[in-house]
Design an enzyme around this catalytic site. Structure first.
Site, PDB file in Angstrom:
ATOM      1  N   GLU A 281       0.836  -1.205   0.000  1.00 38.24           N
ATOM      2  CA  GLU A 281       0.000   0.000   0.000  1.00 38.24           C
ATOM      3  C   GLU A 281       0.874   1.260   0.000  1.00 38.24           C
ATOM      4  O   GLU A 281       0.532   2.256  -0.645  1.00 38.24           O
ATOM      5  CB  GLU A 281      -0.929  -0.020   1.215  1.00 38.24           C
ATOM      6  N   GLU A 284       2.130   1.649  -3.409  1.00 39.22           N
ATOM      7  CA  GLU A 284       1.044   2.121  -4.273  1.00 39.22           C
ATOM      8  C   GLU A 284       0.876   3.632  -4.120  1.00 39.22           C
ATOM      9  O   GLU A 284       0.699   4.362  -5.109  1.00 39.22           O
ATOM     10  CB  GLU A 284      -0.264   1.397  -3.905  1.00 39.22           C
ATOM     11  N   CYS A 301      -8.232  -1.909   4.225  1.00 40.16           N
ATOM     12  CA  CYS A 301      -8.103  -3.065   5.130  1.00 40.16           C
ATOM     13  C   CYS A 301      -9.425  -3.512   5.721  1.00 40.16           C
ATOM     14  O   CYS A 301      -9.550  -4.638   6.180  1.00 40.16           O
ATOM     15  CB  CYS A 301      -7.174  -2.734   6.291  1.00 40.16           C
ATOM     16  N   SER A 321      -7.356   2.033  -2.303  1.00 42.48           N
ATOM     17  CA  SER A 321      -6.173   1.220  -2.615  1.00 42.48           C
ATOM     18  C   SER A 321      -6.602  -0.138  -3.163  1.00 42.48           C
ATOM     19  O   SER A 321      -7.586  -0.725  -2.707  1.00 42.48           O
ATOM     20  CB  SER A 321      -5.356   1.019  -1.338  1.00 42.48           C
ATOM     21  N   LYS A 360     -15.467  -9.594   8.063  1.00 41.50           N
ATOM     22  CA  LYS A 360     -14.391 -10.433   7.504  1.00 41.50           C
ATOM     23  C   LYS A 360     -14.951 -11.738   6.962  1.00 41.50           C
ATOM     24  O   LYS A 360     -14.392 -12.336   6.041  1.00 41.50           O
ATOM     25  CB  LYS A 360     -13.333 -10.718   8.570  1.00 41.50           C
ATOM     26  N   GLU A 363     -16.053 -10.821   3.627  1.00 40.22           N
ATOM     27  CA  GLU A 363     -14.893 -10.603   2.759  1.00 40.22           C
ATOM     28  C   GLU A 363     -14.312 -11.936   2.273  1.00 40.22           C
ATOM     29  O   GLU A 363     -14.025 -12.110   1.083  1.00 40.22           O
ATOM     30  CB  GLU A 363     -13.823  -9.817   3.517  1.00 40.22           C
ATOM     31  N   GLU A 368     -14.218 -13.233  -5.657  1.00 42.03           N
ATOM     32  CA  GLU A 368     -12.887 -13.007  -6.239  1.00 42.03           C
ATOM     33  C   GLU A 368     -11.753 -13.433  -5.301  1.00 42.03           C
ATOM     34  O   GLU A 368     -10.594 -13.429  -5.687  1.00 42.03           O
ATOM     35  CB  GLU A 368     -12.717 -11.547  -6.655  1.00 42.03           C
ATOM     36  N   CYS A 514     -10.304  -1.623  14.619  1.00 37.96           N
ATOM     37  CA  CYS A 514     -10.655  -3.049  14.772  1.00 37.96           C
ATOM     38  C   CYS A 514     -10.792  -3.481  16.233  1.00 37.96           C
ATOM     39  O   CYS A 514     -11.493  -4.442  16.525  1.00 37.96           O
ATOM     40  CB  CYS A 514      -9.614  -3.916  14.090  1.00 37.96           C
TER      41      CYS A 514
END
Lengths: 582, 99
Positions: A281, A284, A301, A321, A360, A363, A368, A514
């Site tokens: 990141e 990037e 994240c 990102s 999560k 996710e 994908e 988190c």
């Protein structure tokens, strides 16, 4: 603000005007029972449990949302109040399934505690109206059991006001009213981001995480599977709470020991891929700064946050990102690099995550997120991450085995995917990803050693934080927001073109980051968030390495396998795409 | 409300119709009103149609009515609760336990 004098339970007290009766009573040692009340979030006075007697008033007042007045005489415990509170609890119980023994919240339920405290021994009424309502398990992360809903509206307040999503509301009117998504819609048909903040504040078992512990037990005892586990940064300071340890205690070593005793073949750390995330990141960001690209760059994240952008700001997705979250980077690396390095069949590797988060689960299930399957071109390989356990689920697994968590000796993570730095440790706190990125970004760009590595401006529970960091003649402008309501302010400004001179913005879906995630131990309130954050910074302070690019295992990973940050293989394994959602 | 000799049928009918008004206005937000008026209505229905009613049920109605009358969030529930209390005290002969 003026001062107000009043008498509560025969105790004279002087408080600031604007103080509620509830707060004032607490100061004279009278703890008024509450149920729907959630400080600063839900002060609607719906449950009427906190009723008090104010001299001269014919009707009771609710302590949680009635401000004190000069000369008030308040009684918090009279026969009439006791009777009213008990009658109210009895009414709630008359429409509540008495399944306490098999309920996921057994032993940690506010309704149960209240019924016990108020000595409710019988329920003289019958005629439940919610008994037949169906369970909604349509989402990956959250289960709603409307039978157990007591109409406290905490979830509604959190979803609308703290998160700005509004997926669940008070629907309908009067006796047909219910709490949930609009009629005939399931939760996965709404814009619910599965952050789980509702599950965190639900006083009963009406909203919970989707329990997947049985899948993990099955894998652990399946001889064909090599079961690896990763633990998220924010879990390192929270799971001890479920075993009576003080809030914010660093239980990393005990958690590793417990996971090993549960039977995991390898115990790794998401902190490793948090360091990897910073490498990707950060690179990037540098690329966007030097070669062009949408700025400011937004962090990626937090899966609840990602789903939020996909629903609410799809046009701004290019700012996000392309890096996968540390959890998903771990899954991809475990089933490619680690499989190759240890000559294991990637199809036999079963990846379990321990996360502070219900989103999560969503996710990990995103279609994908099957990089390893594509990398090896092998349809027998499952999703990169097979099962996500929340902190609460891991706590329950440990309890179930009878492991005495509090007395476990500290154990070390396995190598190589268990090696990490202090920069990764603080990922769990709001501002942590930003601070980690600044520590590495500064050194990568300037080539100089960063002397002062603590970035105090981005720490703490303030909703939106900003900092300016001088970097090779450029003033890097950064911003940090947590909680989607705050994120929305940032996004509205971004949409209006007001943030063009900013470079990097960290956003975490949950308040506090988190450590305040929807999968964390209950209760999670502001004080708990504060203590957990302090715990994480203490972990960071004593680490051998405190900058992600110093992580020796990450360096090896690039040398042996990935090549360089943003390289071809990184793109294949560690980066992802997003989809606009209605 | 007058308290002369009452026709039990008329009194229970009155109670039911008054509570029906309250039910129609109740918003569903505060718990005593939501649950209480519903529970009270259920017992009054029994009184009205001659079904058995226990002393405990009637005692519970009194307690619920007091709770709603004093503790509901707004006037709708409070009036509903007080109406029931009023009826219970004035027409105790109508609201008798029946086996």
């Amino acid at each position: 603000m003026g001062r107000v004098r009043l008498v509560i339970d025969r105790q004279a007290i002087e408080v600031e005007s604007g103080t509620t009766i509830l707060e004032a009573a607490a100061r004279v040692g009278s703890k008024i029972p509450t149920l729907c009340y959630l400080e600063g979030i839900n002060e609607v006075g719906a449950c009427r449990i906190c009723v008090v007697d104010v001299k001269g008033k014919k009707e009771f007042a609710t302590a949680c949302n009635t401000p004190v007045e000069d000369g008030m005489e308040v009684r918090t415990n009279t026969p009439a109040l006791r009777a009213a509170r008990r009658a109210t609890v009895e009414m709630i119980l008359s429409d509540h399934p008495m399944e306490c023994l098999t309920c996921i919240r057994n032993g940690n339920c506010e309704l149960q505690t209240l019924a016990s405290q108020l000595n409710v021994r019988t329920v003289r009424m019958s005629g439940a109206t919610h008994a037949d309502l169906p369970c909604d398990d349509s989402t990956s992360g959250i289960v709603r059991d409307p039978r157990k809903c007591i109409f406290c509206q905490r979830c509604v307040s959190v979803c609308s006001d703290v998160q700005g999503v509004g997926a669940i509301e008070l629907q309908g009117h009067g006796f047909e009213a219910f709490i949930g998504p609009p009629p005939n819609l399931k939760l996965d048909e709404t814009r619910c981001v599965q952050c789980g903040q509702c599950a965190l504040v639900c006083p009963t078992g009406a909203i919970t995480e989707k329990d997947e512990t049985d899948k993990v037990w099955a894998a652990l005892f399946d001889p064909r599977k090599y079961v690896v586990v990763q633990t998220a940064p924010a879990t390192h300071v929270t799971i001890g709470e479920m075993f009576g340890l003080p809030v914010g205690t660093d239980i990393t070593g005990k958690m590793v020991a417990a996971l090993r005793r549960l039977g995991f073949d390898a115990v790794f750390d998401t902190n490793f891929t948090a360091d990897l995330t910073i490498m990707e990141e950060g690179s990037e960001l540098i690329k966007r700064l030097t070669e062009g690209g949408a700025l400011p760059q937004l962090t990626s994240c937090s899966p609840g946050w990602i789903k939020y952008v996909e629903h609410f700001y799809p046009k701004l997705l290019p700012h996000v990102s392309s890096c996968k979250s540390p959890q998903q980077m771990f899954g991809a690396i475990a089933k490619t690099y680690f499989a190759e390095k240890t000559s294991r069949d990637p199809a036999s590797i079963f990846v379990v995550s321990v996360m502070p988060c219900t989103a999560k689960k969503f996710e990990a299930a995103r279609p994908e997120m099957d990089t390893a399957k594509r990398y090896w071109n092998n349809s027998h390989i499952s999703q990169d991450v097979d099962v996500v356990l929340t902190s609460r689920e891991l706590g329950r697994m440990i309890r179930r085995t009878g492991i005495d968590f509090a007395v476990l000796p500290d154990d070390e993570y396995d190598e190589p995917l268990g090696i990490s730095t202090g920069a990764a440790a603080i990922f769990g706190a709001t501002g942590g990803v930003m601070e980690a990125a600044l520590r590495t970004g500064y050194e990568l760009v300037t080539g100089k050693t960063l002397e002062q590595i603590d970035f105090q401006e981005v720490r703490g529970l303030e909703g939106i934080k900003e900092a300016v960091v001088p970097l090779n003649g450029v003033n890097l402008k950064v911003m940090v927001a947590h909680g989607l309501h705050n994120a929305r302010h940032v996004m509205e400004r971004l949409k209006a073109g007001e943030l063009k001179d900013y470079h990097f913005i960290e956003i975490m879906c949950c308040p506090g980051g988190c450590i305040g995630g929807g999968g964390q131990p209950i209760p999670t309130d502001t004080e708990a968030r504060q203590n957990r954050i302090e715990g994480l910074y203490q972990v960071d302070a004593v680490m051998k390495y405190r900058k992600s690019h110093e992580n020796p295992a990450v360096k090896t990973l690039y040398e042996e396998f990935l090549g360089k940050p943003l390289g071809h293989r990184s793109h294949e394994l560690l980066h992802t795409r997003y989809v606009p959602r209605p | 409300m007058h308290s002369g000799d009452a026709d039990p049928k008329v009194v229970s009918e009155l109670a039911r119709s008054l509570l029906a008004l309250v039910r129609g206005e109740s918003c569903g937000e505060c718990l005593p009103c939501w649950h209480g008026i519903r529970q009270i209505s259920a017992v009054l229905d029994k009184v009205d149609n001659g079904s058995p009613v226990s002393a405990e049920e009637l005692a519970a109605v009194g307690e619920l009515a007091r709770t709603v009358g004093q503790g509901a969030k707004c006037g709708v529930g409070r009036i509903g609760g007080r109406l029931v209390l009023e009826l219970l005290s004035r027409y105790s002969s109508v609201f008798q336990a029946r086996v």
